[in-house]
Design an enzyme around this catalytic site. Structure first.
Site, PDB file in Angstrom:
ATOM      1  N   ASP A   1      74.621  68.484  -5.026  1.00  0.00           N
ATOM      2  CA  ASP A   1      75.554  68.077  -6.078  1.00  0.00           C
ATOM      3  C   ASP A   1      74.994  66.897  -6.877  1.00  0.00           C
ATOM      4  O   ASP A   1      74.478  65.932  -6.301  1.00  0.00           O
ATOM      5  CB  ASP A   1      76.884  67.624  -5.476  1.00  0.00           C
ATOM      6  CG  ASP A   1      77.538  68.671  -4.600  1.00  0.00           C
ATOM      7  OD1 ASP A   1      76.821  69.397  -3.893  1.00  0.00           O
ATOM      8  OD2 ASP A   1      78.780  68.753  -4.608  1.00  0.00           O
TER       9      ASP A   1
ATOM     10  N   HIS B   1      76.980  66.015 -10.080  1.00  0.00           N
ATOM     11  CA  HIS B   1      78.280  65.548 -10.570  1.00  0.00           C
ATOM     12  C   HIS B   1      78.211  64.578 -11.752  1.00  0.00           C
ATOM     13  O   HIS B   1      78.778  63.485 -11.707  1.00  0.00           O
ATOM     14  CB  HIS B   1      79.064  64.905  -9.435  1.00  0.00           C
ATOM     15  CG  HIS B   1      79.801  65.903  -8.594  1.00  0.00           C
ATOM     16  ND1 HIS B   1      80.750  66.770  -9.106  1.00  0.00           N
ATOM     17  CD2 HIS B   1      79.718  66.195  -7.266  1.00  0.00           C
ATOM     18  CE1 HIS B   1      81.238  67.520  -8.137  1.00  0.00           C
ATOM     19  NE2 HIS B   1      80.615  67.207  -7.005  1.00  0.00           N
TER      20      HIS B   1
ATOM     21  N   ASP C   1      77.470  72.251  -8.762  1.00  0.00           N
ATOM     22  CA  ASP C   1      78.239  71.027  -9.039  1.00  0.00           C
ATOM     23  C   ASP C   1      77.446  70.085  -9.944  1.00  0.00           C
ATOM     24  O   ASP C   1      77.102  68.956  -9.571  1.00  0.00           O
ATOM     25  CB  ASP C   1      78.672  70.341  -7.751  1.00  0.00           C
ATOM     26  CG  ASP C   1      79.966  70.938  -7.193  1.00  0.00           C
ATOM     27  OD1 ASP C   1      80.357  72.033  -7.649  1.00  0.00           O
ATOM     28  OD2 ASP C   1      80.590  70.321  -6.307  1.00  0.00           O
TER      29      ASP C   1
ATOM     30  N   ASP D   1      81.780  67.329 -13.723  1.00  0.00           N
ATOM     31  CA  ASP D   1      82.998  66.704 -13.166  1.00  0.00           C
ATOM     32  C   ASP D   1      82.709  65.361 -12.505  1.00  0.00           C
ATOM     33  O   ASP D   1      81.626  65.118 -11.968  1.00  0.00           O
ATOM     34  CB  ASP D   1      83.702  67.623 -12.157  1.00  0.00           C
ATOM     35  CG  ASP D   1      84.521  68.715 -12.839  1.00  0.00           C
ATOM     36  OD1 ASP D   1      84.831  68.569 -14.034  1.00  0.00           O
ATOM     37  OD2 ASP D   1      84.861  69.703 -12.176  1.00  0.00           O
ATOM     38  N   ARG D   2      83.724  64.517 -12.556  1.00  0.00           N
ATOM     39  CA  ARG D   2      83.745  63.185 -11.965  1.00  0.00           C
ATOM     40  C   ARG D   2      82.817  62.196 -12.667  1.00  0.00           C
ATOM     41  O   ARG D   2      83.246  61.125 -13.041  1.00  0.00           O
ATOM     42  CB  ARG D   2      83.442  63.237 -10.463  1.00  0.00           C
ATOM     43  CG  ARG D   2      84.513  63.955  -9.655  1.00  0.00           C
ATOM     44  CD  ARG D   2      84.475  63.525  -8.190  1.00  0.00           C
ATOM     45  NE  ARG D   2      85.532  64.176  -7.448  1.00  0.00           N
ATOM     46  CZ  ARG D   2      85.377  65.292  -6.745  1.00  0.00           C
ATOM     47  NH1 ARG D   2      84.196  65.866  -6.685  1.00  0.00           N
ATOM     48  NH2 ARG D   2      86.382  65.823  -6.094  1.00  0.00           N
TER      49      ARG D   2
ATOM     50  N   ASN E   1      81.395  75.041  -6.761  1.00  0.00           N
ATOM     51  CA  ASN E   1      82.830  75.267  -6.937  1.00  0.00           C
ATOM     52  C   ASN E   1      83.375  74.540  -8.168  1.00  0.00           C
ATOM     53  O   ASN E   1      84.410  74.928  -8.722  1.00  0.00           O
ATOM     54  CB  ASN E   1      83.599  74.840  -5.682  1.00  0.00           C
ATOM     55  CG  ASN E   1      83.529  73.345  -5.424  1.00  0.00           C
ATOM     56  OD1 ASN E   1      82.437  72.789  -5.298  1.00  0.00           O
ATOM     57  ND2 ASN E   1      84.679  72.694  -5.323  1.00  0.00           N
ATOM     58  N   HIS E   2      82.671  73.503  -8.640  1.00  0.00           N
ATOM     59  CA  HIS E   2      83.157  72.791  -9.824  1.00  0.00           C
ATOM     60  C   HIS E   2      82.787  73.489 -11.125  1.00  0.00           C
ATOM     61  O   HIS E   2      83.288  73.107 -12.183  1.00  0.00           O
ATOM     62  CB  HIS E   2      82.651  71.347  -9.827  1.00  0.00           C
ATOM     63  CG  HIS E   2      83.511  70.448  -9.014  1.00  0.00           C
ATOM     64  ND1 HIS E   2      84.490  69.639  -9.542  1.00  0.00           N
ATOM     65  CD2 HIS E   2      83.566  70.256  -7.666  1.00  0.00           C
ATOM     66  CE1 HIS E   2      85.104  68.976  -8.584  1.00  0.00           C
ATOM     67  NE2 HIS E   2      84.551  69.340  -7.427  1.00  0.00           N
TER      68      HIS E   2
ATOM     69  N   HIS F   1      76.017  76.837  -2.467  1.00  0.00           N
ATOM     70  CA  HIS F   1      76.767  75.594  -2.604  1.00  0.00           C
ATOM     71  C   HIS F   1      77.625  75.306  -1.378  1.00  0.00           C
ATOM     72  O   HIS F   1      77.528  74.237  -0.776  1.00  0.00           O
ATOM     73  CB  HIS F   1      77.654  75.637  -3.849  1.00  0.00           C
ATOM     74  CG  HIS F   1      78.412  74.374  -4.063  1.00  0.00           C
ATOM     75  ND1 HIS F   1      77.801  73.204  -4.450  1.00  0.00           N
ATOM     76  CD2 HIS F   1      79.728  74.058  -3.897  1.00  0.00           C
ATOM     77  CE1 HIS F   1      78.707  72.233  -4.540  1.00  0.00           C
ATOM     78  NE2 HIS F   1      79.871  72.726  -4.199  1.00  0.00           N
TER      79      HIS F   1
ATOM     80  N   ARG G   1      90.817  72.618   3.197  1.00  0.00           N
ATOM     81  CA  ARG G   1      90.689  72.844   1.763  1.00  0.00           C
ATOM     82  C   ARG G   1      91.717  73.828   1.239  1.00  0.00           C
ATOM     83  O   ARG G   1      92.009  73.856   0.050  1.00  0.00           O
ATOM     84  CB  ARG G   1      89.283  73.367   1.432  1.00  0.00           C
ATOM     85  CG  ARG G   1      88.167  72.355   1.634  1.00  0.00           C
ATOM     86  CD  ARG G   1      86.871  72.907   1.079  1.00  0.00           C
ATOM     87  NE  ARG G   1      85.717  72.062   1.380  1.00  0.00           N
ATOM     88  CZ  ARG G   1      85.309  71.034   0.643  1.00  0.00           C
ATOM     89  NH1 ARG G   1      85.999  70.695  -0.431  1.00  0.00           N
ATOM     90  NH2 ARG G   1      84.245  70.346   0.973  1.00  0.00           N
TER      91      ARG G   1
ATOM     92  N   HIS H   1      78.039  70.620  -1.331  1.00  0.00           N
ATOM     93  CA  HIS H   1      79.500  70.712  -1.364  1.00  0.00           C
ATOM     94  C   HIS H   1      80.258  69.531  -0.769  1.00  0.00           C
ATOM     95  O   HIS H   1      81.404  69.291  -1.135  1.00  0.00           O
ATOM     96  CB  HIS H   1      79.922  72.012  -0.676  1.00  0.00           C
ATOM     97  CG  HIS H   1      81.353  72.411  -0.853  1.00  0.00           C
ATOM     98  ND1 HIS H   1      82.036  72.244  -2.035  1.00  0.00           N
ATOM     99  CD2 HIS H   1      82.236  73.000   0.007  1.00  0.00           C
ATOM    100  CE1 HIS H   1      83.267  72.707  -1.902  1.00  0.00           C
ATOM    101  NE2 HIS H   1      83.406  73.167  -0.671  1.00  0.00           N
TER     102      HIS H   1
END
Length: 471
Positions: A148, A150, A177, A180-181, A209-210, A261, A340, A367
């Protein structure tokens, strides 16, 4: 310097000397001949040097970027893209992003990249021994696996310099990923797409997943794109979602290493019912029972429909949900991932079964950052950017996280201060992972978050599945 006024006309090119006091650039890239040497895999490449290239005569940034007339990206173009993104992140407000990468250039890049990605299979076979150079050499390449990132642009730029850029003797596999964030998910995604277009057999981008409609609407990427492209923001965001649909789900490197991921996935049994009289087609029942969970196969993975971005995942499309959202466990067996609310938990026995069945030695998944890992009993934390979660007879399971000092925006004064990491796999066996941990680039340029990080949960746990269905 009034950048907004100088760059409003995308038909003209503005030259920005990177040695100006205002720009405060990172160490300047080497000249084009050095870049060409690097792409051909020279051991003396400046990309692999511990010392930054000399900045006594820095190159100039070409702004705004224009799409090459022949449609072919060059190493010089990509290096200028990286330098421009770095510079603009430090000097321009988000609303001025089109003065760096106009929307018509965005469209050209994402169109070509999307076509490439959609043509790749769900599980990409990566052959480091197969040469794609004009010379036809068959020397093996090293493989760099990244977790990730991000939206943490400056940490990714460091990682690329530290590991060495994609080259004929260096392949990158990203485990998803990208967005995001963090505040620069758009820059990261576009930069990696540019590398993909330039070196399609040396840059592989898997889905996280993002890379979904739900996550990007909650964790900031949608608002980031709208802020950066203004009245063209909805158009750009839709194009990104379409590109997300094409991202492959997994890879198998040299027949030895599986990467994804989230990780492993369930088998989905297809039960044909009796053919009804007068009907040409049989009714197919897809109703996997969680009481009879069993490990899925690579053949099933290859048939999954990955274009579904969000739940509800049903029938055979449960597999993408598992691949993107599942987590390892110290407990044996397969079980629903109640923490989750989506995906699975799998134990060391499942890791052994999967590795043994496909004659693999490693599983590298991502992840889970430090926020998620602090809530997982029995599993190591993410302070070094990686953990070895299962050691079994056939090999190992590794979790890899490449965003240091994560997340960029935190509601608490005490930060995780985690390192990021990437893995290098070397020929001929590719089964002895070499871990490279690294600190965050500091200070980060000032930026505002694109989501309410004080209200939104830090980890992906306790998801609002009802919102995911209706998002």
């Amino acid at each position: 310097m009034d950048v907004s006024a100088s760059t409003s006309d995308s038909s003209s090119t503005m030259i920005i000397p990177t040695d100006s006091a205002e720009a405060q650039p990172p160490p300047s890239p080497p000249p084009l001949d050095s870049l060409t040497t690097a792409i051909n895999g020279s051991a003396s490449s400046p990309f692999n040097s511990d010392e930054p290239p000399s900045s006594s005569s820095p190159p100039e940034l070409q702004l705004p970027l224009s799409w090459p007339q022949d449609g072919k990206l060059t190493l010089d173009w990509i290096h200028n893209l990286m330098a421009c993104f770095d510079w603009s992140s430090r000097n321009l407000p988000p609303s001025q992003f089109p003065s760096v990468l106009p929307v018509h250039v965005f469209d050209s890049l994402i169109l070509i990249a999307s076509k490439m990605l959609h043509k790749e299979p769900n599980c990409v076979p990566i052959d480091p021994f197969q040469s794609h150079s004009e010379s036809g050499d068959t020397t093996a390449a090293t493989v760099v696996v990244v977790g990730d990132v991000h939206g943490q642009l400056h940490d990714l730029l460091f990682l690329l310099r530290d590991a060495g850029y994609p080259a004929q003797n260096r392949i990158f596999v990203f485990n998803g990923d990208y967005v995001d964030r963090g505040a620069w998910g758009l820059e990261i995604f576009l930069l990696l797409l540019a590398w993909k277009v330039f070196m399609p057999h040396n840059m592989y981008l898997l889905r996280g997943n993002h890379e979904s409609k739900y996550c990007t609407s909650v964790y900031g990427f949608e608002k980031e794109v709208l802020a950066k492209y203004g009245d063209k923001g909805k158009h750009a965001y839709r194009k990104c979602l379409g590109c997300f649909e094409g991202l492959p789900l997994a890879s198998v490197i040299a027949g030895r290493v599986y990467t994804a991921h989230g990780g492993l996935f369930r088998s989905v049994t297809v039960t044909p019912s009796k053919r009804l009289k007068g009907k040409k087609n049989r009714k197919i029942n897809l109703n996997p029972d969680i009481k009879t969970l069993s490990l899925g196969s690579l053949e099933e993975l290859s048939k999954a429909r990955r274009s579904v971005l969000d739940p509800p995942w049903e029938g055979s499309n449960l597999i993408p949900g598992d691949v993107l959202w599942s987590d390892p466990s110290k407990n044996p067996g397969l079980a629903p991932n109640k923490e989750r609310g989506i995906g699975l938990l799998w134990g060391p026995d499942c890791t052994e079964d999967f590795l043994k069945k496909y004659k693999l030695k490693l599983i590298i998944r991502s992840h889970e950052g430090p926020d998620a890992r602090e809530k997982r009993d029995g599993l190591d934390g993410m302070t070094e950017g990686y953990t070895i979660d299962h050691i079994v007879e056939s090999g190992k399971l590794i979790t890899l996280f490449s965003a240091p000092d994560y997340p960029q925006f935190q509601a608490t004064e005490e930060r995780y201060n985690n390192k990021g990491a990437y893995v290098v796999l070397e020929p001929p066996n590719f089964d002895n992972p070499i871990f490279h941990s690294f600190e965050a680039v500091t200070p980060r340029p000032k930026a505002n978050p694109y989501y309410d990080y004080e209200e939104v949960i830090d980890s992906d746990e306790e998801l609002d599945l009802a919102s995911m269905v209706t998002a």
